[in-house]
Design an enzyme around this catalytic site. Structure first.
Site, PDB file in Angstrom:
ATOM      1  N   TYR A 129       0.832  -1.204   0.000  1.00 25.16           N
ATOM      2  CA  TYR A 129       0.000   0.000   0.000  1.00 25.16           C
ATOM      3  C   TYR A 129       0.873   1.263   0.000  1.00 25.16           C
ATOM      4  O   TYR A 129       0.617   2.218  -0.733  1.00 25.16           O
ATOM      5  CB  TYR A 129      -0.941   0.002   1.216  1.00 25.16           C
ATOM      6  N   SER A 165      -2.413  14.273   6.865  1.00 25.39           N
ATOM      7  CA  SER A 165      -3.460  13.775   5.961  1.00 25.39           C
ATOM      8  C   SER A 165      -4.821  13.795   6.641  1.00 25.39           C
ATOM      9  O   SER A 165      -4.951  13.512   7.832  1.00 25.39           O
ATOM     10  CB  SER A 165      -3.134  12.335   5.560  1.00 25.39           C
ATOM     11  N   TYR A 183      -9.384  16.397   1.698  1.00 22.77           N
ATOM     12  CA  TYR A 183     -10.144  16.062   0.506  1.00 22.77           C
ATOM     13  C   TYR A 183     -11.497  16.722   0.706  1.00 22.77           C
ATOM     14  O   TYR A 183     -12.039  16.691   1.826  1.00 22.77           O
ATOM     15  CB  TYR A 183     -10.333  14.551   0.380  1.00 22.77           C
ATOM     16  N   THR A 210      -6.334  18.727  -1.680  1.00 22.35           N
ATOM     17  CA  THR A 210      -5.866  17.854  -2.763  1.00 22.35           C
ATOM     18  C   THR A 210      -6.904  17.884  -3.888  1.00 22.35           C
ATOM     19  O   THR A 210      -8.071  17.544  -3.674  1.00 22.35           O
ATOM     20  CB  THR A 210      -5.639  16.428  -2.231  1.00 22.35           C
ATOM     21  N   LYS A 240      -3.131  21.118  -3.938  1.00 27.24           N
ATOM     22  CA  LYS A 240      -2.131  20.062  -4.179  1.00 27.24           C
ATOM     23  C   LYS A 240      -2.582  19.152  -5.318  1.00 27.24           C
ATOM     24  O   LYS A 240      -3.675  18.571  -5.250  1.00 27.24           O
ATOM     25  CB  LYS A 240      -1.946  19.236  -2.903  1.00 27.24           C
ATOM     26  N   HIS A 295       0.753  12.979  -6.982  1.00 25.93           N
ATOM     27  CA  HIS A 295       0.277  12.187  -5.845  1.00 25.93           C
ATOM     28  C   HIS A 295       1.203  10.976  -5.646  1.00 25.93           C
ATOM     29  O   HIS A 295       0.780   9.896  -5.248  1.00 25.93           O
ATOM     30  CB  HIS A 295      -1.158  11.726  -6.102  1.00 25.93           C
TER      31      HIS A 295
HETATM   32  C1  LIG Z   1       0.966   5.693   1.488  1.00 27.45           C
HETATM   33  C2  LIG Z   1       0.645   7.039   0.913  1.00 27.45           C
HETATM   34  C3  LIG Z   1      -0.498   7.703   1.327  1.00 27.45           C
HETATM   35  C4  LIG Z   1      -0.807   8.960   0.805  1.00 27.45           C
HETATM   36  N1  LIG Z   1      -1.903   9.624   1.278  1.00 27.45           N
HETATM   37  C5  LIG Z   1      -2.172  10.869   0.816  1.00 27.45           C
HETATM   38  C6  LIG Z   1      -3.261  11.613   1.359  1.00 27.45           C
HETATM   39  O1  LIG Z   1      -3.956  11.179   2.271  1.00 27.45           O
HETATM   40  N2  LIG Z   1      -3.502  12.853   0.827  1.00 27.45           N
HETATM   41  C7  LIG Z   1      -2.724  13.386  -0.185  1.00 27.45           C
HETATM   42  O2  LIG Z   1      -2.969  14.511  -0.629  1.00 27.45           O
HETATM   43  N3  LIG Z   1      -1.670  12.701  -0.683  1.00 27.45           N
HETATM   44  C8  LIG Z   1      -1.377  11.479  -0.211  1.00 27.45           C
HETATM   45  N4  LIG Z   1      -0.289  10.797  -0.701  1.00 27.45           N
HETATM   46  C9  LIG Z   1       0.589  11.456  -1.703  1.00 27.45           C
HETATM   47  C10 LIG Z   1       1.725  12.227  -1.006  1.00 27.45           C
HETATM   48  O3  LIG Z   1       1.232  13.346  -0.318  1.00 27.45           O
HETATM   49  C11 LIG Z   1       2.777  12.747  -1.998  1.00 27.45           C
HETATM   50  O4  LIG Z   1       2.138  13.490  -3.022  1.00 27.45           O
HETATM   51  C12 LIG Z   1       3.645  11.652  -2.635  1.00 27.45           C
HETATM   52  O5  LIG Z   1       3.805  10.549  -1.771  1.00 27.45           O
HETATM   53  C13 LIG Z   1       5.011  12.240  -2.974  1.00 27.45           C
HETATM   54  O6  LIG Z   1       5.792  11.299  -3.629  1.00 27.45           O
HETATM   55  P1  LIG Z   1       6.973  10.423  -2.932  1.00 27.45           P
HETATM   56  O7  LIG Z   1       6.286   9.414  -2.085  1.00 27.45           O
HETATM   57  O8  LIG Z   1       7.650   9.843  -4.118  1.00 27.45           O
HETATM   58  O9  LIG Z   1       7.864  11.358  -2.152  1.00 27.45           O
HETATM   59  C14 LIG Z   1       0.031   9.544  -0.183  1.00 27.45           C
HETATM   60  C15 LIG Z   1       1.180   8.867  -0.601  1.00 27.45           C
HETATM   61  C16 LIG Z   1       1.506   7.631  -0.060  1.00 27.45           C
HETATM   62  C17 LIG Z   1       2.767   6.944  -0.507  1.00 27.45           C
END
Ligand SMILES: Cc1cc2nc3c(=O)[nH]c(=O)nc-3n(C[C@H](O)[C@H](O)[C@H](O)COP(=O)(O)O)c2cc1C
Length: 341
Positions: free
Chosen positions: A22, A104, A125, A151, A212, A236
């Site tokens: 995940y 988050s 969100y 987001t 975002k 994302h």
């Molecule tokens: C496990 C996981 C959960 C995430 N949950 C959210 C979230 O709840 N809201 C959101 O805007 N982005 C979420 N993201 C995206 C991150 O904010 C971010 O854009 C992204 O992980 C950046 O890339 P990187 O993991 O390569 O550094 C999530 C990413 C991951 C890996």
């Protein structure tokens, strides 16, 4: 210098398969995820020479908030799956290293518990039930959130690779609702998020709104027209529409379009100080780091995350000095080789 790939492999050994899958995975065929991992390396630098770099610093300020470096923690759901300290552990690490955490909305910890630790930005969100969204905003504001990060790339959550058959607990705990989870349709992301939602969130909260998930000048301009005080160029983490442009390629045009009016941040595959410098040179004021924070949390708890953030800050400062710059504001597009300028 921390080896992020080693950290990832250690986390893989420690975490259950479905949790690792995940965290690690991307959407679709993971085309964007794979491209983004390489894209920062493909940007090449040309340092300045014969510059006085004594007293150089990467300390800066974002939306008026002083930070020790332009490296922030990206919002990521369900951090207790990585370590029992979860979001509180990450908040402690971010505070102690002088960074900022974006919490988050799908956090596994109550927003009040994070607010007690230190300053944070609240990711949102816009949910189908706008009343619930407002409830989260009220509680986050009361808990000390300094900005709302909305987001805008998720009208629906994209399908992702999963590990072995999943024993994951329900992921979508909304902090304002404590134990309620997103199996309720009204707590899913709204498909009709529009400019009015951004305007309304800025008006009702009185907080700066950060949009975002933009990848084009047009998308960035739409967000700014709706009142955004900053935008995040983001795929994302390759977890929404697969096949979109990696962020280092999208960033310069977005910064050209709106960088004169609002702050621009970027995330996706940022892993080294050199990547941070490249992001600044391509027009960003800050980067957000995602998955490595989860690997550090899983392997080392809050201390592990603090060490990771301090290491990225130290690397960013070294890259800044080696490029002949004294501050983040000093970094410019002349540092990028013409192949990518
Ligand atoms: C496990 C996981 C959960 C995430 N949950 C959210 C979230 O709840 N809201 C959101 O805007 N982005 C979420 N993201 C995206 C991150 O904010 C971010 O854009 C992204 O992980 C950046 O890339 P990187 O993991 O390569 O550094 C999530 C990413 C991951 C890996």
């Amino acid at each position: 210098m921390i080896d992020h790939e080693l950290l990832r492999r250690r986390a893989q050994e420690l975490l259950p398969d479905d949790v690792f899958g995940y965290f690690d995975g991307g959407s679709g065929a993971e085309v964007t995820l794979a491209r983004e991992a390489r894209a920062w390396d493909d940007v090449l630098l040309e340092p300045r020479v014969l510059r006085d770099v004594s007293g150089a610093t990467v300390a800066t300020s974002l939306l008026g908030q002083p930070v020790a470096s332009p490296v922030l923690v990206a919002p990521m759901a369900a951090q207790r799956l990585a370590h029992p300290s979860g979001e509180v552990g990450v908040a402690v690490a971010a505070r102690d290293s002088g960074s900022l955490m974006v919490l988050s909305m799908r956090s596994s910890t109550r927003v009040e518990d994070v607010g007690q630790v230190g300053p944070f930005w609240q990711q949102l969100y816009v949910l189908q039930d706008r009343g619930v969204t407002d409830e989260v905003v009220e509680r986050a504001t009361a808990a000390g959130a300094l900005a709302l990060v909305v987001t805008v790339d998720t009208p629906v959550v994209a399908g992702k690779r999963v590990g072995l058959p999943s024993a994951l607990p329900p992921l979508g705990i909304v902090p304002a609702l404590d134990r309620r989870v997103v199996t309720d349709e009204r707590l899913q992301q709204a498909r009709d998020v529009g400019p009015r939602d951004l305007e309304r969130l800025a008006e009702t909260s009185g907080l700066p709104v950060v949009a975002k998930g933009v990848l084009s000048p047009a998308a960035a301009r739409d967000c700014v027209a709706a009142g955004a005080s900053a935008v995040v160029v983001s795929t994302h983490g390759g977890r929404q529409l697969d096949g979109v442009v990696p962020t280092p390629l999208a960033l310069p045009a977005v910064a050209d379009a709106v960088g004169g009016e609002v702050e621009v941040y970027v995330d996706g595959g940022v892993r080294t100080g050199s990547h941070v410098l490249k992001a600044l040179a391509l027009g960003a004021q800050a980067v957000l780091v995602g998955r490595p924070v989860l690997w550090a949390l899983a392997t080392g708890g809050p201390d592990g995350v603090r060490v990771l953030l301090d290491d990225l800050t130290a690397q960013a400062l070294e890259a800044l000095v080696l490029s002949g710059c004294r501050s983040c504001a000093d970094v410019g597009p002349d540092l990028v080789h013409a192949s990518r300028r």
